[in-house]
Design a protein around this motif. Structure first.
Motif, PDB file in Angstrom:
ATOM      1  N   ALA A   5       0.843  -1.192   0.000  1.00  0.00           N
ATOM      2  CA  ALA A   5       0.000   0.000   0.000  1.00  0.00           C
ATOM      3  C   ALA A   5       0.878   1.242   0.000  1.00  0.00           C
ATOM      4  CB  ALA A   5      -0.923   0.011   1.208  1.00  0.00           C
ATOM      5  N   LEU A   6       0.358   2.273  -0.601  1.00  0.00           N
ATOM      6  CA  LEU A   6       0.998   3.585  -0.644  1.00  0.00           C
ATOM      7  C   LEU A   6       0.057   4.544   0.076  1.00  0.00           C
ATOM      8  CD1 LEU A   6       3.360   5.250  -1.863  1.00  0.00           C
ATOM      9  CD2 LEU A   6       1.910   5.611  -3.857  1.00  0.00           C
ATOM     10  N   ILE A   7       0.566   5.216   1.085  1.00  0.00           N
ATOM     11  CA  ILE A   7      -0.247   6.149   1.855  1.00  0.00           C
ATOM     12  C   ILE A   7       0.208   7.563   1.553  1.00  0.00           C
ATOM     13  CG2 ILE A   7      -0.917   6.925   4.157  1.00  0.00           C
ATOM     14  CD1 ILE A   7      -0.384   4.047   5.125  1.00  0.00           C
ATOM     15  N   LEU A   8      -0.680   8.357   0.990  1.00  0.00           N
ATOM     16  CA  LEU A   8      -0.419   9.770   0.780  1.00  0.00           C
ATOM     17  C   LEU A   8      -0.812  10.466   2.076  1.00  0.00           C
ATOM     18  CD1 LEU A   8      -1.959  10.103  -2.784  1.00  0.00           C
ATOM     19  CD2 LEU A   8       0.377   9.458  -2.146  1.00  0.00           C
ATOM     20  N   ARG A  24      -7.875  13.913  -5.607  1.00  0.00           N
ATOM     21  CA  ARG A  24      -7.549  13.772  -7.038  1.00  0.00           C
ATOM     22  C   ARG A  24      -6.170  13.141  -7.211  1.00  0.00           C
ATOM     23  NH1 ARG A  24      -9.847  18.986  -7.203  1.00  0.00           N
ATOM     24  NH2 ARG A  24      -7.822  19.954  -7.617  1.00  0.00           N
ATOM     25  N   LEU A  25      -5.216  13.552  -6.389  1.00  0.00           N
ATOM     26  CA  LEU A  25      -3.880  12.953  -6.438  1.00  0.00           C
ATOM     27  C   LEU A  25      -3.958  11.460  -6.117  1.00  0.00           C
ATOM     28  CD1 LEU A  25      -0.806  13.168  -6.692  1.00  0.00           C
ATOM     29  CD2 LEU A  25      -0.761  13.811  -4.256  1.00  0.00           C
ATOM     30  N   GLN A  26      -4.758  11.105  -5.142  1.00  0.00           N
ATOM     31  CA  GLN A  26      -4.940   9.690  -4.799  1.00  0.00           C
ATOM     32  C   GLN A  26      -5.483   8.914  -5.999  1.00  0.00           C
ATOM     33  OE1 GLN A  26      -7.979   9.000  -1.877  1.00  0.00           O
ATOM     34  NE2 GLN A  26      -7.518   6.816  -1.700  1.00  0.00           N
ATOM     35  N   GLN A  27      -6.493   9.469  -6.660  1.00  0.00           N
ATOM     36  CA  GLN A  27      -7.085   8.789  -7.818  1.00  0.00           C
ATOM     37  C   GLN A  27      -6.085   8.663  -8.966  1.00  0.00           C
ATOM     38  OE1 GLN A  27     -10.484  11.297  -8.485  1.00  0.00           O
ATOM     39  NE2 GLN A  27     -11.676  10.361  -6.839  1.00  0.00           N
ATOM     40  N   LEU A  28      -5.331   9.721  -9.234  1.00  0.00           N
ATOM     41  CA  LEU A  28      -4.318   9.679 -10.300  1.00  0.00           C
ATOM     42  C   LEU A  28      -3.246   8.642  -9.979  1.00  0.00           C
ATOM     43  CD1 LEU A  28      -3.892  13.503 -10.929  1.00  0.00           C
ATOM     44  CD2 LEU A  28      -4.756  11.834 -12.591  1.00  0.00           C
ATOM     45  N   GLN A  30      -3.522   6.014  -7.942  1.00  0.00           N
ATOM     46  CA  GLN A  30      -4.108   4.675  -7.992  1.00  0.00           C
ATOM     47  C   GLN A  30      -4.211   4.182  -9.427  1.00  0.00           C
ATOM     48  OE1 GLN A  30      -5.440   2.489  -5.112  1.00  0.00           O
ATOM     49  NE2 GLN A  30      -4.608   1.419  -6.870  1.00  0.00           N
ATOM     50  N   ALA A  31      -4.587   5.075 -10.337  1.00  0.00           N
ATOM     51  CA  ALA A  31      -4.695   4.694 -11.755  1.00  0.00           C
ATOM     52  C   ALA A  31      -3.341   4.282 -12.328  1.00  0.00           C
ATOM     53  CB  ALA A  31      -5.291   5.846 -12.565  1.00  0.00           C
ATOM     54  N   ASP A  35      -1.948  -2.224  -8.990  1.00  0.00           N
ATOM     55  CA  ASP A  35      -1.658  -3.390  -8.159  1.00  0.00           C
ATOM     56  C   ASP A  35      -1.311  -3.019  -6.721  1.00  0.00           C
ATOM     57  OD1 ASP A  35       0.690  -2.182  -9.163  1.00  0.00           O
ATOM     58  OD2 ASP A  35       1.856  -4.000  -8.797  1.00  0.00           O
ATOM     59  N   VAL A  36      -1.348  -1.726  -6.400  1.00  0.00           N
ATOM     60  CA  VAL A  36      -1.026  -1.226  -5.066  1.00  0.00           C
ATOM     61  C   VAL A  36      -2.250  -0.489  -4.529  1.00  0.00           C
ATOM     62  CG1 VAL A  36       0.452   0.377  -3.780  1.00  0.00           C
ATOM     63  CG2 VAL A  36       1.415  -0.964  -5.659  1.00  0.00           C
ATOM     64  N   THR A  37      -2.546  -0.664  -3.254  1.00  0.00           N
ATOM     65  CA  THR A  37      -3.615   0.102  -2.624  1.00  0.00           C
ATOM     66  C   THR A  37      -3.092   1.503  -2.333  1.00  0.00           C
ATOM     67  OG1 THR A  37      -4.533  -1.872  -1.594  1.00  0.00           O
ATOM     68  CG2 THR A  37      -5.150   0.241  -0.622  1.00  0.00           C
ATOM     69  N   VAL A  38      -3.742   2.516  -2.877  1.00  0.00           N
ATOM     70  CA  VAL A  38      -3.338   3.899  -2.636  1.00  0.00           C
ATOM     71  C   VAL A  38      -4.404   4.553  -1.763  1.00  0.00           C
ATOM     72  CG1 VAL A  38      -2.761   6.128  -3.669  1.00  0.00           C
ATOM     73  CG2 VAL A  38      -2.126   4.002  -4.858  1.00  0.00           C
ATOM     74  N   SER A  39      -3.965   5.020  -0.589  1.00  0.00           N
ATOM     75  CA  SER A  39      -4.879   5.604   0.383  1.00  0.00           C
ATOM     76  C   SER A  39      -4.398   6.984   0.789  1.00  0.00           C
ATOM     77  CB  SER A  39      -4.966   4.719   1.630  1.00  0.00           C
ATOM     78  OG  SER A  39      -5.411   3.430   1.313  1.00  0.00           O
ATOM     79  N   LEU A  40      -5.296   7.721   1.402  1.00  0.00           N
ATOM     80  CA  LEU A  40      -5.007   9.071   1.877  1.00  0.00           C
ATOM     81  C   LEU A  40      -5.219   9.105   3.384  1.00  0.00           C
ATOM     82  CD1 LEU A  40      -4.383  12.028   1.081  1.00  0.00           C
ATOM     83  CD2 LEU A  40      -6.816  12.299   0.595  1.00  0.00           C
ATOM     84  N   ALA A  41      -4.228   9.614   4.124  1.00  0.00           N
ATOM     85  CA  ALA A  41      -4.323   9.757   5.578  1.00  0.00           C
ATOM     86  C   ALA A  41      -3.935  11.174   5.962  1.00  0.00           C
ATOM     87  CB  ALA A  41      -3.414   8.757   6.283  1.00  0.00           C
ATOM     88  N   PHE A  42      -4.384  11.584   7.135  1.00  0.00           N
ATOM     89  CA  PHE A  42      -4.157  12.950   7.585  1.00  0.00           C
ATOM     90  C   PHE A  42      -3.481  12.980   8.951  1.00  0.00           C
ATOM     91  CE2 PHE A  42      -7.821  12.856   4.795  1.00  0.00           C
ATOM     92  CZ  PHE A  42      -7.461  13.796   3.839  1.00  0.00           C
ATOM     93  N   LEU A  43      -2.740  14.044   9.180  1.00  0.00           N
ATOM     94  CA  LEU A  43      -2.094  14.257  10.468  1.00  0.00           C
ATOM     95  C   LEU A  43      -3.122  14.659  11.518  1.00  0.00           C
ATOM     96  CD1 LEU A  43       0.502  14.612  12.191  1.00  0.00           C
ATOM     97  CD2 LEU A  43       0.524  16.990  11.419  1.00  0.00           C
TER      98      LEU A  43
END
Length: 122
Positions: A5-8, A24-28, A30-31, A35-43
């Protein structure tokens, strides 16, 4: 094969509209890496926070996570807060491969893209 997984990782804000470019960055991203889960997390101020998301991804079977701070520079949050969170997560999940990248704004290609955008507004 280990599930990755890749966490932005972004700061967060009270106004939910603030997160739209990050979504939008997460969607770009992920596209480009299906084959990798791209997720967004916050501080702070928004969900999910990084510890919550890591717990969820581990529960889903991810064994290798990379955190990419979507910050313009290596300020206090990236230099102090994030390393502490990463260390706490490594202790909580000793079998997890957990990496952290530099802030995106420190990358020469990212800065070049921003400079090209700035010039294009002339």
């Amino acid at each position: 094969m280990t599930k990755r997984a890749l966490i932005l990782f972004a700061h967060g804000a009270r106004d939910p509209r603030w997160a739209e470019p990050f979504r939008r960055l997460q969607q770009l991203t992920q596209a480009q890496a299906p084959d990798v889960t791209v997720s967004l997390a916050f501080l702070e101020l928004m969900s999910p926070r990084l510890p919550e998301l890591v717990a969820q991804l581990v529960q889903e079977g991810c064994g290798e996570l990379t955190v990419v701070p979507v910050f313009f520079g290596q300020g206090g949050h990236v230099l102090r807060d994030l390393p502490l969170m990463i260390e706490q997560l490594r202790q909580a999940y000793p079998g997890l491969v957990l990496k952290s990248a530099q802030a995106v704004g420190e990358d020469a290609e990212v800065l070049g893209a921003i400079a090209r955008y700035c010039i294009s507004t002339l």
